[in-house]
Design a protein around this motif. Structure first.
Motif, PDB file in Angstrom:
ATOM      1  N   ALA A 267       5.891 -10.271   1.940  1.00 19.19           N
ATOM      2  CA  ALA A 267       4.626  -9.518   1.925  1.00 19.19           C
ATOM      3  C   ALA A 267       4.534  -8.540   3.088  1.00 19.19           C
ATOM      4  O   ALA A 267       3.437  -8.151   3.490  1.00 19.19           O
ATOM      5  CB  ALA A 267       3.450 -10.487   1.965  1.00 19.19           C
ATOM      6  N   GLU A 268       5.689  -8.137   3.634  1.00 18.50           N
ATOM      7  CA  GLU A 268       5.689  -7.288   4.822  1.00 18.50           C
ATOM      8  C   GLU A 268       4.898  -5.995   4.604  1.00 18.50           C
ATOM      9  O   GLU A 268       4.096  -5.593   5.441  1.00 18.50           O
ATOM     10  CB  GLU A 268       7.130  -6.950   5.225  1.00 18.50           C
ATOM     11  N   PHE A 269       5.117  -5.340   3.455  1.00 20.11           N
ATOM     12  CA  PHE A 269       4.411  -4.080   3.202  1.00 20.11           C
ATOM     13  C   PHE A 269       2.910  -4.308   3.066  1.00 20.11           C
ATOM     14  O   PHE A 269       2.101  -3.564   3.619  1.00 20.11           O
ATOM     15  CB  PHE A 269       4.941  -3.416   1.932  1.00 20.11           C
ATOM     16  N   ASP A 270       2.533  -5.352   2.316  1.00 26.87           N
ATOM     17  CA  ASP A 270       1.109  -5.656   2.135  1.00 26.87           C
ATOM     18  C   ASP A 270       0.444  -5.977   3.469  1.00 26.87           C
ATOM     19  O   ASP A 270      -0.695  -5.581   3.723  1.00 26.87           O
ATOM     20  CB  ASP A 270       0.929  -6.825   1.175  1.00 26.87           C
ATOM     21  N   LEU A 271       1.148  -6.703   4.330  1.00 27.67           N
ATOM     22  CA  LEU A 271       0.601  -7.051   5.639  1.00 27.67           C
ATOM     23  C   LEU A 271       0.428  -5.813   6.514  1.00 27.67           C
ATOM     24  O   LEU A 271      -0.568  -5.677   7.234  1.00 27.67           O
ATOM     25  CB  LEU A 271       1.511  -8.067   6.335  1.00 27.67           C
ATOM     26  N   GLU A 272       1.397  -4.906   6.439  1.00 27.57           N
ATOM     27  CA  GLU A 272       1.279  -3.663   7.217  1.00 27.57           C
ATOM     28  C   GLU A 272       0.107  -2.835   6.723  1.00 27.57           C
ATOM     29  O   GLU A 272      -0.656  -2.267   7.508  1.00 27.57           O
ATOM     30  CB  GLU A 272       2.576  -2.865   7.112  1.00 27.57           C
ATOM     31  N   ASP A 273      -0.063  -2.773   5.400  1.00 31.78           N
ATOM     32  CA  ASP A 273      -1.187  -2.046   4.807  1.00 31.78           C
ATOM     33  C   ASP A 273      -2.511  -2.696   5.220  1.00 31.78           C
ATOM     34  O   ASP A 273      -3.493  -2.010   5.520  1.00 31.78           O
ATOM     35  CB  ASP A 273      -1.036  -2.054   3.282  1.00 31.78           C
ATOM     36  N   PHE A 274      -2.532  -4.027   5.258  1.00 32.57           N
ATOM     37  CA  PHE A 274      -3.722  -4.781   5.660  1.00 32.57           C
ATOM     38  C   PHE A 274      -4.076  -4.492   7.119  1.00 32.57           C
ATOM     39  O   PHE A 274      -5.237  -4.228   7.451  1.00 32.57           O
ATOM     40  CB  PHE A 274      -3.463  -6.276   5.455  1.00 32.57           C
ATOM     41  N   CYS A 275      -3.073  -4.526   7.984  1.00 35.04           N
ATOM     42  CA  CYS A 275      -3.302  -4.256   9.411  1.00 35.04           C
ATOM     43  C   CYS A 275      -3.778  -2.815   9.630  1.00 35.04           C
ATOM     44  O   CYS A 275      -4.665  -2.564  10.446  1.00 35.04           O
ATOM     45  CB  CYS A 275      -2.035  -4.521  10.210  1.00 35.04           C
ATOM     46  N   ASP A 276      -3.185  -1.877   8.895  1.00 38.66           N
ATOM     47  CA  ASP A 276      -3.601  -0.470   9.021  1.00 38.66           C
ATOM     48  C   ASP A 276      -5.060  -0.298   8.629  1.00 38.66           C
ATOM     49  O   ASP A 276      -5.802   0.458   9.257  1.00 38.66           O
ATOM     50  CB  ASP A 276      -2.722   0.422   8.139  1.00 38.66           C
ATOM     51  N   SER A 277      -5.490  -1.010   7.579  1.00 37.88           N
ATOM     52  CA  SER A 277      -6.878  -0.892   7.117  1.00 37.88           C
ATOM     53  C   SER A 277      -7.867  -1.426   8.151  1.00 37.88           C
ATOM     54  O   SER A 277      -9.030  -1.019   8.188  1.00 37.88           O
ATOM     55  CB  SER A 277      -7.065  -1.635   5.794  1.00 37.88           C
ATOM     56  N   LEU A 278      -7.387  -2.347   9.010  1.00 39.35           N
ATOM     57  CA  LEU A 278      -8.241  -2.920  10.052  1.00 39.35           C
ATOM     58  C   LEU A 278      -8.061  -2.222  11.400  1.00 39.35           C
ATOM     59  O   LEU A 278      -8.731  -2.572  12.375  1.00 39.35           O
ATOM     60  CB  LEU A 278      -7.924  -4.415  10.225  1.00 39.35           C
ATOM     61  N   GLY A 279      -7.149  -1.240  11.431  1.00 38.30           N
ATOM     62  CA  GLY A 279      -6.881  -0.544  12.687  1.00 38.30           C
ATOM     63  C   GLY A 279      -6.083  -1.386  13.665  1.00 38.30           C
ATOM     64  O   GLY A 279      -6.165  -1.169  14.890  1.00 38.30           O
ATOM     65  N   LEU A 280      -5.289  -2.343  13.151  1.00 36.14           N
ATOM     66  CA  LEU A 280      -4.487  -3.214  14.004  1.00 36.14           C
ATOM     67  C   LEU A 280      -3.038  -2.745  14.039  1.00 36.14           C
ATOM     68  O   LEU A 280      -2.551  -2.115  13.097  1.00 36.14           O
ATOM     69  CB  LEU A 280      -4.524  -4.660  13.490  1.00 36.14           C
ATOM     70  N   ASN A 281      -2.368  -3.060  15.122  1.00 34.33           N
ATOM     71  CA  ASN A 281      -0.939  -2.772  15.243  1.00 34.33           C
ATOM     72  C   ASN A 281      -0.160  -3.940  14.667  1.00 34.33           C
ATOM     73  O   ASN A 281      -0.185  -5.040  15.208  1.00 34.33           O
ATOM     74  CB  ASN A 281      -0.563  -2.553  16.714  1.00 34.33           C
ATOM     75  N   ARG A 282       0.538  -3.711  13.547  1.00 36.16           N
ATOM     76  CA  ARG A 282       1.263  -4.789  12.869  1.00 36.16           C
ATOM     77  C   ARG A 282       2.290  -5.437  13.792  1.00 36.16           C
ATOM     78  O   ARG A 282       2.450  -6.665  13.784  1.00 36.16           O
ATOM     79  CB  ARG A 282       1.939  -4.212  11.615  1.00 36.16           C
ATOM     80  N   LYS A 283       2.971  -4.646  14.611  1.00 35.26           N
ATOM     81  CA  LYS A 283       4.057  -5.179  15.442  1.00 35.26           C
ATOM     82  C   LYS A 283       3.548  -6.112  16.537  1.00 35.26           C
ATOM     83  O   LYS A 283       4.256  -7.012  16.976  1.00 35.26           O
ATOM     84  CB  LYS A 283       4.845  -4.031  16.057  1.00 35.26           C
ATOM     85  N   SER A 284       2.310  -5.887  16.980  1.00 31.35           N
ATOM     86  CA  SER A 284       1.775  -6.731  18.055  1.00 31.35           C
ATOM     87  C   SER A 284       0.937  -7.891  17.531  1.00 31.35           C
ATOM     88  O   SER A 284       0.442  -8.707  18.309  1.00 31.35           O
ATOM     89  CB  SER A 284       0.927  -5.884  19.010  1.00 31.35           C
ATOM     90  N   ALA A 285       0.779  -7.957  16.205  1.00 26.69           N
ATOM     91  CA  ALA A 285      -0.024  -9.043  15.617  1.00 26.69           C
ATOM     92  C   ALA A 285       0.851 -10.259  15.352  1.00 26.69           C
ATOM     93  O   ALA A 285       2.038 -10.140  15.024  1.00 26.69           O
ATOM     94  CB  ALA A 285      -0.676  -8.567  14.319  1.00 26.69           C
ATOM     95  N   ASN A 286       0.266 -11.424  15.466  1.00 26.94           N
ATOM     96  CA  ASN A 286       0.967 -12.676  15.179  1.00 26.94           C
ATOM     97  C   ASN A 286       0.625 -13.098  13.747  1.00 26.94           C
ATOM     98  O   ASN A 286      -0.543 -13.296  13.406  1.00 26.94           O
ATOM     99  CB  ASN A 286       0.553 -13.764  16.175  1.00 26.94           C
TER     100      ASN A 286
END
Length: 296
Positions: A267-286
């Protein structure tokens, strides 16, 4: 004409896979032809998948690109209105130069594409690019004056998911007593159930839950309906009786299966899309995956 407005040279459609970017392109081509009184004009829609243009032979891809724009010019000269050149999976053929991820073939392919784009006033072709990886496309391709309009084709949500189900439920035989509106309400409730959690995303001091509803696409909705039909067919075949149609239980079983299935997929792409929608940095999220049990 009143505002002396010229059509855009190019448009970028981006967003998650399975949400209708290709359908949008087909609709745009049909609308363009209808506007000019030429319905069903096949030459007005030039469709190509980016990876199909790649070739091991030097210069072959560049020649293919020139040929695509030449087809657009021929269409305009014959019919008097622009052709729509649609390149799906555009990130495969127009990647960021210097990335080294495509054996540097982009160092010749991208410039060839840009030179054709810069001559579009003569070729009379509107370029439509589609990708689910917009960050990988070379910035020169999507700058102002080229593919300057950027349109995100978003996922279905709780407010519009009923429209998707109405499309995919055409001809669907429902069991006795089940109405279409009830079926759709139940489906939306199950798909966007807050209890259907897939991942826990921790960023700084905040915790967000990634649910099944965050990964819903038009393709998933089509799959949910199709699998509900399969479940109903299997039950009817086992009973050897008169077919009874799709029940709400069949629908729930189908959605539960998709929930479990998505928990097993990448689900890497979906998670990145989810983080972008929240304004979060995917790489720094756990990211913590929530374990699921099949059938529960």
């Amino acid at each position: 004409e009143f505002y002396n407005m010229k059509p855009p040279r190019g448009i970028l459609l981006y967003g998650p896979p399975g949400c209708g970017k290709t359908l949008c392109a087909k609709a745009a081509a049909a609308s363009l032809a209808k506007t000019h009184g030429n319905e069903n004009m096949a030459s007005g829609f030039i469709y190509v998948k980016g990876p199909e243009l790649l070739s091991k032979w030097v210069g072959q891809a560049e020649q293919e690109i020139r040929a695509l724009f030449a087809r657009g010019r021929e269409h305009y000269e014959k019919h008097g209105y622009p052709a729509l050149l649609f390149i799906d999976e555009a990130d495969a053929i127009l990647p960021m130069r210097g990335s080294g991820k495509s054996s540097d073939v982009e160092n010749t392919i991208v410039p060839q594409f840009l030179s054709e784009m810069d001559g579009l006033e003569e070729s009379h072709t509107i370029v439509l690019l589609a990708t689910n990886q917009p960050k990988r496309i070379d910035p020169a391709v999507i700058r102002e004056g080229r593919c300057e309009r950027h349109v995100k084709v978003s996922r279905p949500n709780e407010n519009n998911v009923s429209e998707y189900f109405k499309i995919h439920m055409k001809g669907l035989p429902l069991s006795k007593g089940v109405k279409e509106e009830e079926f759709i309400r139940f489906a939306a409730k199950e798909l966007f159930d807050p209890q259907k959690v897939l991942y826990r995303v921790t960023h700084a001091k905040s915790v967000e839950l990634f649910r099944l509803g965050h990964s819903v696409t038009g393709a998933m909705i089509a799959g949910v309906v199709s699998q509900a039909k399969s479940i109903a067919m299997k039950r009817d075949l086992a009973s050897e009786g008169t077919p009874k149609g799709v029940t709400l239980h069949d629908l729930k079983e189908s959605i539960d299966h998709h929930h479990y299935q998505h928990a097993q997929l990448n689900a890497e792409f979906d998670l990145e899309d989810f983080c972008d929608s929240l304004g979060l940095n995917r790489k720094s999220a756990n990211i913590e995956k929530i374990a699921l049990v099949a059938g529960k």
